[in-house]
Design an enzyme around this catalytic site. Structure first.
Site, PDB file in Angstrom:
ATOM      1  N   ASN A  36       0.368 -13.589  -2.788  1.00  0.00           N
ATOM      2  CA  ASN A  36       0.839 -14.050  -3.998  1.00  0.00           C
ATOM      3  C   ASN A  36       1.679 -15.363  -3.858  1.00  0.00           C
ATOM      4  O   ASN A  36       1.445 -16.136  -4.726  1.00  0.00           O
ATOM      5  CB  ASN A  36       2.016 -13.112  -4.461  1.00  0.00           C
ATOM      6  CG  ASN A  36       1.363 -11.974  -5.046  1.00  0.00           C
ATOM      7  OD1 ASN A  36       0.269 -11.847  -5.563  1.00  0.00           O
ATOM      8  ND2 ASN A  36       2.011 -10.675  -4.891  1.00  0.00           N
TER       9      ASN A  36
ATOM     10  N   ASP B 185      -3.411 -10.136  -8.349  1.00  0.00           N
ATOM     11  CA  ASP B 185      -3.728  -9.061  -9.209  1.00  0.00           C
ATOM     12  C   ASP B 185      -4.991  -8.974  -8.878  1.00  0.00           C
ATOM     13  O   ASP B 185      -5.799  -7.579  -8.944  1.00  0.00           O
ATOM     14  CB  ASP B 185      -3.603  -9.564 -10.536  1.00  0.00           C
ATOM     15  CG  ASP B 185      -2.094  -9.329 -10.954  1.00  0.00           C
ATOM     16  OD1 ASP B 185      -1.046  -8.851 -10.125  1.00  0.00           O
ATOM     17  OD2 ASP B 185      -1.518 -10.066 -12.052  1.00  0.00           O
TER      18      ASP B 185
ATOM     19  N   GLU C 211       1.554  -3.338  -3.595  1.00  0.00           N
ATOM     20  CA  GLU C 211       0.286  -3.167  -3.092  1.00  0.00           C
ATOM     21  C   GLU C 211      -0.078  -1.742  -2.309  1.00  0.00           C
ATOM     22  O   GLU C 211      -0.602  -1.512  -1.377  1.00  0.00           O
ATOM     23  CB  GLU C 211       0.067  -4.264  -1.895  1.00  0.00           C
ATOM     24  CG  GLU C 211       1.161  -4.119  -0.856  1.00  0.00           C
ATOM     25  CD  GLU C 211       2.670  -4.579  -1.144  1.00  0.00           C
ATOM     26  OE1 GLU C 211       3.323  -5.168  -0.331  1.00  0.00           O
ATOM     27  OE2 GLU C 211       2.896  -4.803  -2.348  1.00  0.00           O
TER      28      GLU C 211
END
Length: 390
Positions: free
Chosen positions: A255, A264, A290
């Site tokens: 990220n 995503d 996650e």
């Protein structure tokens, strides 16, 4: 037909058009077609008011156009449930042919031909979806909607077949045809609207229930959906099987470096891999972030570990290349089995979480197993995947 009743019918139809318009605003696609259909039919029944103000034969064709368009929309609304866009070109051709015959009849001054062309066109438009829907009547709302549609279709068929009898003598407004048309339209139109509204609201509630139990990003069950699925299962069968907890390694780095949009996409890709390798009976969920959980009913630890390793290897081999990552992407796995002394599935999840933590501390990208929460007795099985058996 009394003037008050004739006024009530377009108001009733238009009201249902507004109601379906509201349901459509809640993202129920078929409701948009129902709304348009009822607005068109309301306009058709309001034509006599326009004729009273400005007497002209054009109003007859306007009514034919509105009724034909309304029934074309009715057919599309029904087929959205049963078989979307089935015979769309054929239905448009029926709509066009019906209007063409109506126009010819108006040009010839042949009112019976106009009414027959309109009624039979409407019958075919709303009757065809019955052919597509007869094999899709799995719940009560579809069966009621099918019955209401059949009544409307039969009404148009019967009315078109008896035009010479019901139109005899007098003007259209004072004929038996006009009375039967408006009276039966009020009854069957109300029945059809209520049946369609019930079916649409049931679809809406089903969607809300699904949204409440599923993760919108991955499409897997969420924590609530997982608990619900497990509770439904243990009401019928004993809780036997294995539980796997999966966590993407260094996901925060993905990220931070590549952005949350790619993060995503990684989540979605992992969900697909889990679905590919999980048995049909598995309960698969995303618990947040996650972290993923799989419950494998009636699966012993050795088989579950094999499934976890297949998933682990697939992630390592596929995901980084798929998204062009500069470093390998891996995941760690914790595994446990349901025990007879467990108070709930969350006891097995706690053991699997402990095994997952152990997999993380031992270098990640591996599967660790714990059958109890006591200190593990570690055994190395493979350089890439160690089993930590308690």
């Amino acid at each position: 037909m009394g003037e008050n009743f004739a006024f009530f019918l377009p108001v009733m139809m238009a009201s249902f058009g507004v109601v379906f318009g509201f349901v459509w605003s809640l993202r129920v696609r078929a409701a948009g077609y129902w709304s348009g259909a009822y607005i068109c039919v309301a306009g058709g029944f309001a034509v006599p008011a326009g004729f009273a103000l400005v007497p002209t034969p054009v109003w007859g064709f306007v009514a034919d156009l509105l009724f034909a368009s309304g029934f074309l929309l009715f057919s599309q609304a029904l087929l959205e449930r049963w078989r979307p866009n089935w015979l769309l070109r054929a239905r448009i051709a029926i709509w066009a042919l019906s209007l063409l015959l109506c126009a010819v009849a108006l040009a010839l001054g042949n009112l019976p031909l106009e009414l027959v062309a309109s009624d039979f066109g409407c019958f075919l438009l709303i009757g065809l979806p019955l052919v597509a829907g007869k094999d899709h009547l799995g719940n009560w709302s579809d069966r009621i909607l099918f019955s209401a549609t059949a009544l409307v279709a039969l009404d148009n068929l019967a009315r078109g077949s008896t035009v010479p009898l019901t139109l005899s003598g007098g003007s259209f407004q004072s004929s038996d045809y006009a009375f039967l048309m408006q009276a039966l339209a009020c009854i069957f139109g109300l029945f059809l609207a209520l049946a369609a509204l019930a079916a649409n609201m049931l679809d809406l509630l089903t969607r809300y229930q699904r949204d409440a139990l599923h993760d919108p990003l991955s499409g897997l069950l969420n924590r609530r959906g997982f608990d619900d699925a497990i509770n439904q299962r243990i009401r019928r069968l004993p809780m036997q099987g294995s539980l796997i907890v999966c966590d993407i390694d260094h996901f925060k780095m993905i990220n931070d470096v590549y952005g949350h949009a790619l993060g995503d996409r990684v989540i979605v890709s992992l969900a697909r891999i889990l679905a590919r390798f999980a048995p049909a009976s598995a309960v698969t969920a995303r618990f947040g972030g996650e972290e993923f959980v799989l419950f494998l009913p009636d699966t012993h630890a050795a088989r579950a570990a094999g499934i976890a390793n297949e998933i682990r290897e697939s992630i390592a081999q596929e995901v980084a290349d798929q998204f062009g990552l500069s470093r390998p992407l891996t995941a760690s796995f914790g595994l446990s089995t349901a025990q007879s002394g467990d108070a709930s599935i969350h006891d097995a999840i706690a053991r699997a979480d402990a095994a997952l933590y152990e997999a993380k501390t031992r270098g990640r990208n591996r599967v660790c197993v714990r059958r109890a929460l006591s200190a593990p007795d570690t055994a190395t099985v493979d350089p890439q995947s160690r089993a930590c058996n308690a």
